[in-house]
Write a protein that holds these residues in place. Sequence first.
Motif, short mmCIF file in Angstrom:
data_model
loop_
_atom_site.label_atom_id
_atom_site.label_comp_id
_atom_site.label_asym_id
_atom_site.label_seq_id
_atom_site.Cartn_x
_atom_site.Cartn_y
_atom_site.Cartn_z
N ASP A 9 -16.15 5.95 -3.23
CA ASP A 9 -15.16 5.12 -2.54
C ASP A 9 -13.78 5.77 -2.52
OD1 ASP A 9 -17.15 3.18 -2.15
OD2 ASP A 9 -16.65 2.16 -4.02
N ASP A 10 -13.53 6.73 -3.41
CA ASP A 10 -12.22 7.36 -3.47
C ASP A 10 -12.10 8.59 -2.57
OD1 ASP A 10 -11.16 5.49 -5.21
OD2 ASP A 10 -11.73 6.63 -6.99
N CYS A 11 -13.07 9.53 -2.64
CA CYS A 11 -12.94 10.77 -1.87
C CYS A 11 -13.91 10.87 -0.69
CB CYS A 11 -13.10 11.99 -2.77
SG CYS A 11 -14.79 12.31 -3.35
N GLY A 12 -14.85 9.92 -0.56
CA GLY A 12 -15.75 9.91 0.59
C GLY A 12 -16.95 10.84 0.49
N THR A 13 -17.15 11.44 -0.68
CA THR A 13 -18.29 12.34 -0.86
C THR A 13 -19.59 11.56 -0.92
OG1 THR A 13 -16.94 13.94 -2.08
CG2 THR A 13 -19.32 14.05 -2.43
N GLU A 14 -20.60 12.02 -0.16
CA GLU A 14 -21.94 11.45 -0.25
C GLU A 14 -22.76 12.37 -1.15
OE1 GLU A 14 -23.91 10.46 3.40
OE2 GLU A 14 -22.09 9.61 4.25
N PHE A 15 -23.53 11.78 -2.07
CA PHE A 15 -24.34 12.58 -2.99
C PHE A 15 -25.59 11.84 -3.38
CE2 PHE A 15 -21.43 10.08 -5.51
CZ PHE A 15 -22.13 9.69 -6.64
N LYS A 30 -17.78 15.24 -7.35
CA LYS A 30 -16.64 16.02 -6.85
C LYS A 30 -15.33 15.64 -7.53
CE LYS A 30 -14.34 17.42 -2.61
NZ LYS A 30 -14.33 17.30 -1.14
N CYS A 31 -15.05 14.31 -7.61
CA CYS A 31 -13.75 13.88 -8.14
C CYS A 31 -13.87 13.09 -9.44
CB CYS A 31 -12.99 13.07 -7.10
SG CYS A 31 -13.66 11.41 -6.82
N ALA A 32 -15.10 12.84 -9.89
CA ALA A 32 -15.39 12.13 -11.15
C ALA A 32 -15.01 10.64 -11.13
CB ALA A 32 -14.75 12.83 -12.34
#
Length: 80
Positions: A9-15, A30-32
């Motif tokens: 929700d913070d950086c938009g990374t899908e994983f 990515k951003c923890a």
Amino acid sequence: MPIFEYLCDDCGTEFEELVFDREECPPCPKCASARTSKLMSAVRSRTGGATADAGGDTPAPAAASSGCAGCSGGNCSSCH
């Protein structure tokens, strides 16, 4: 142990993550950030297969367009 898809929700990374508890939302790699959400996974499958040609496997030729919009069009029954 299923693999689930998540969105940070913070950086938009899908994983993707292998989880033991279905309710667990792991932190973003990515951003923890702990603010992650589980995504709805889509299943994709293909019917048919390869045809043998001259001793090798080659993909079958693509079918002509039937005008079917696929399930994303909201009516899978139109494709039959």
